[in-house]
Design a protein around this motif. Structure first.
Motif, PDB file in Angstrom:
ATOM      1  N   UNK A  75       0.807  -1.220   0.000  1.00 49.49           N
ATOM      2  CA  UNK A  75       0.000   0.000   0.000  1.00 49.49           C
ATOM      3  C   UNK A  75       0.840   1.269   0.000  1.00 49.49           C
ATOM      4  N   UNK A  76       1.938   1.279   0.735  1.00 47.96           N
ATOM      5  CA  UNK A  76       2.759   2.483   0.794  1.00 47.96           C
ATOM      6  C   UNK A  76       3.451   2.765  -0.536  1.00 47.96           C
ATOM      7  N   UNK A  77       3.988   1.727  -1.134  1.00 50.80           N
ATOM      8  CA  UNK A  77       4.699   1.859  -2.407  1.00 50.80           C
ATOM      9  C   UNK A  77       3.723   1.964  -3.575  1.00 50.80           C
ATOM     10  N   UNK A  78       2.521   1.428  -3.386  1.00 48.08           N
ATOM     11  CA  UNK A  78       1.479   1.369  -4.422  1.00 48.08           C
ATOM     12  C   UNK A  78       1.960   0.568  -5.630  1.00 48.08           C
ATOM     13  N   UNK A  79       2.601  -0.546  -5.312  1.00 46.16           N
ATOM     14  CA  UNK A  79       3.062  -1.472  -6.346  1.00 46.16           C
ATOM     15  C   UNK A  79       2.862  -2.893  -5.846  1.00 46.16           C
ATOM     16  N   UNK A  80       3.053  -3.844  -6.732  1.00 39.43           N
ATOM     17  CA  UNK A  80       2.879  -5.253  -6.400  1.00 39.43           C
ATOM     18  C   UNK A  80       4.252  -5.895  -6.249  1.00 39.43           C
ATOM     19  N   UNK A  81       4.395  -6.783  -5.270  1.00 34.54           N
ATOM     20  CA  UNK A  81       5.669  -7.452  -5.012  1.00 34.54           C
ATOM     21  C   UNK A  81       5.481  -8.958  -5.128  1.00 34.54           C
ATOM     22  N   UNK A  82       6.426  -9.603  -5.796  1.00 39.89           N
ATOM     23  CA  UNK A  82       6.434 -11.058  -5.915  1.00 39.89           C
ATOM     24  C   UNK A  82       7.626 -11.624  -5.158  1.00 39.89           C
ATOM     25  N   UNK A  83       7.417 -12.786  -4.552  1.00 37.71           N
ATOM     26  CA  UNK A  83       8.466 -13.503  -3.829  1.00 37.71           C
ATOM     27  C   UNK A  83       8.371 -14.967  -4.238  1.00 37.71           C
ATOM     28  N   UNK A  84       9.475 -15.560  -4.681  1.00 38.57           N
ATOM     29  CA  UNK A  84       9.419 -16.903  -5.264  1.00 38.57           C
ATOM     30  C   UNK A  84      10.793 -17.555  -5.213  1.00 38.57           C
ATOM     31  N   UNK A  85      10.824 -18.881  -5.334  1.00 42.84           N
ATOM     32  CA  UNK A  85      12.067 -19.610  -5.442  1.00 42.84           C
ATOM     33  C   UNK A  85      12.497 -19.660  -6.899  1.00 42.84           C
ATOM     34  N   UNK A  86      13.644 -19.036  -7.223  1.00 43.95           N
ATOM     35  CA  UNK A  86      14.105 -18.912  -8.606  1.00 43.95           C
ATOM     36  C   UNK A  86      14.708 -20.233  -9.074  1.00 43.95           C
ATOM     37  N   UNK A  87      14.000 -20.916  -9.946  1.00 47.79           N
ATOM     38  CA  UNK A  87      14.453 -22.213 -10.438  1.00 47.79           C
ATOM     39  C   UNK A  87      15.719 -22.156 -11.257  1.00 47.79           C
ATOM     40  N   UNK A  88      16.071 -20.979 -11.763  1.00 52.14           N
ATOM     41  CA  UNK A  88      17.314 -20.825 -12.514  1.00 52.14           C
ATOM     42  C   UNK A  88      18.463 -20.366 -11.634  1.00 52.14           C
ATOM     43  N   UNK A  89      18.228 -20.284 -10.317  1.00 48.80           N
ATOM     44  CA  UNK A  89      19.266 -19.848  -9.392  1.00 48.80           C
ATOM     45  C   UNK A  89      19.204 -20.681  -8.119  1.00 48.80           C
ATOM     46  N   UNK A  90      19.247 -22.003  -8.297  1.00 46.82           N
ATOM     47  CA  UNK A  90      19.260 -22.949  -7.169  1.00 46.82           C
ATOM     48  C   UNK A  90      18.063 -22.796  -6.254  1.00 46.82           C
ATOM     49  N   UNK A  91      16.936 -22.321  -6.807  1.00 46.08           N
ATOM     50  CA  UNK A  91      15.674 -22.144  -6.071  1.00 46.08           C
ATOM     51  C   UNK A  91      15.793 -21.162  -4.908  1.00 46.08           C
TER      52      UNK A  91
END
Length: 335
Positions: A202-218
């Motif tokens: 809400x403060x930034x007024x943007x969307x954030x994603x968090x995930x295990x990167x399969x191309x970087x050892x998860x």
């Protein structure tokens, strides 16, 4: 991020008994692929559950419930999709248009691909009503579907894994329509090797994603997504902040009181292994910084199937996880 995590000693009160709605059988995937999802309709004060109905050939189904005290009142379940097997179900509530969005994957046959459906909820009868015909947004299988509503841009942001890429797509709900927008890939051909956490900050007024990167050892990785209406969303700088693979046991929650992000996960790479751990992050501009301080909320054993939600009244984050038994704790980032 200049933040630490505090675990709050709290005793739950006025906990009601578990309740069961009809149909009484829900399909559960033995591979832990999400087959149920829930969101909260703030306008009608209703909880919306999407699930696979084992009493109706595992048809994707939606049902609404109201709560009085500690008691549920369930409405009549409505079938969303009966034309083939579905999985990777996710939901979110559109506060601007008073609609519930449902994203899911279909597999097998000519109908394979990603779909969006949208419903309005009759608060008097707890009845979901389809506002438009469901829309197929991809003919390729989609894994780890996640949804988040951006009220400023009036769009729903969707994240999912397709092959070796993580797709970010936007769509908009109207009074009786679903309008597809553009999509973008997270750079470096990265794909999520597990649960994708997606939220609106809400403060930034943007969307954030968090995930295990399969191309970087998860490794757990965050990225800021900036929607522009139904145009192509801009993807910020990726931050691989955890050199570990939580095996889909990860959450991300925005603490509105401190303005910080709380990340929880199962720590596979430290001894004793599989403990529940947490870190604090701060979003700024087009990137997220995660503090180096790590707090463990379990001392031994697994911390699986984690789920977290922010309580606006108590100003605490409620975290549930499985460690032989189901546990519940309240934690929050320090200011």
């Amino acid at each position: 991020a200049n933040g630490t995590v505090s675990q709050v000693s709290a005793t739950a009160s006025n906990v009601g008994s578990q309740d069961q709605f009809s149909p009484t059988t829900v399909y559960v995937d033995v591979s832990a692929i999400p087959s149920t999802a829930m969101c909260y309709d703030t306008s009608n004060d209703r909880f919306i559950v999407a699930f696979k109905n084992a009493n109706n050939s595992n048809a994707l189904t939606v049902v609404a419930a109201s709560i009085s005290g500690t008691n549920f009142t369930w409405g009549t379940p409505v079938a969303i999709d009966t034309s083939g097997p579905c999985n990777y179900i996710n939901t979110c509530y559109d506060t601007t248009n008073d609609r519930v969005a449902i994203g899911y994957n279909k597999f097998g046959g000519s109908n394979t691909g990603g779909y969006y459906a949208a419903y309005s909820i009759d608060g008097a009868t707890n009845t979901p009503t389809e506002i438009a015909t469901k829309v197929q947004y991809s003919t390729s299988q989609q894994s780890f579907v996640a949804l988040a509503f951006d009220p400023v841009q009036n769009v729903i942001v969707s994240a999912s894994t397709q092959g070796t890429a993580t797709k970010i797509k936007v769509f908009r709900l109207g009074a009786s329509s679903i309008t597809l927008g553009n999509e973008a890939n997270i750079p470096n051909s990265s794909y999520s090797n597990g649960t994708i956490n997606l939220l609106y900050e809400k403060n930034l007024q943007k969307v954030i994603a968090n995930y295990g990167d399969g191309n970087n050892s998860s490794r757990l990785t965050t990225v800021v997504i900036t929607p522009s209406g139904t145009g192509t969303p801009a993807i910020g700088t990726e931050n691989a902040w955890l050199t570990d693979n939580p095996s889909s046991n990860n959450t991300m929650t925005f603490d509105e009181n401190s303005g910080k992000l709380l990340f929880t996960y199962r720590r596979n790479g430290s001894s004793p292994t599989y403990r529940g751990a947490a870190k604090v992050g701060l979003a700024s501009g087009t990137s997220v910084t995660v503090d180096a301080t790590e707090t463990f909320f379990t001392s031994t054993g697994q911390a699986r199937e984690q789920s977290a939600v922010y309580d606006e009244t108590a100003k605490r984050i409620c975290l549930t996880y499985y460690k032989t038994y189901l546990f519940l704790t309240f934690i929050h980032p320090q200011n």
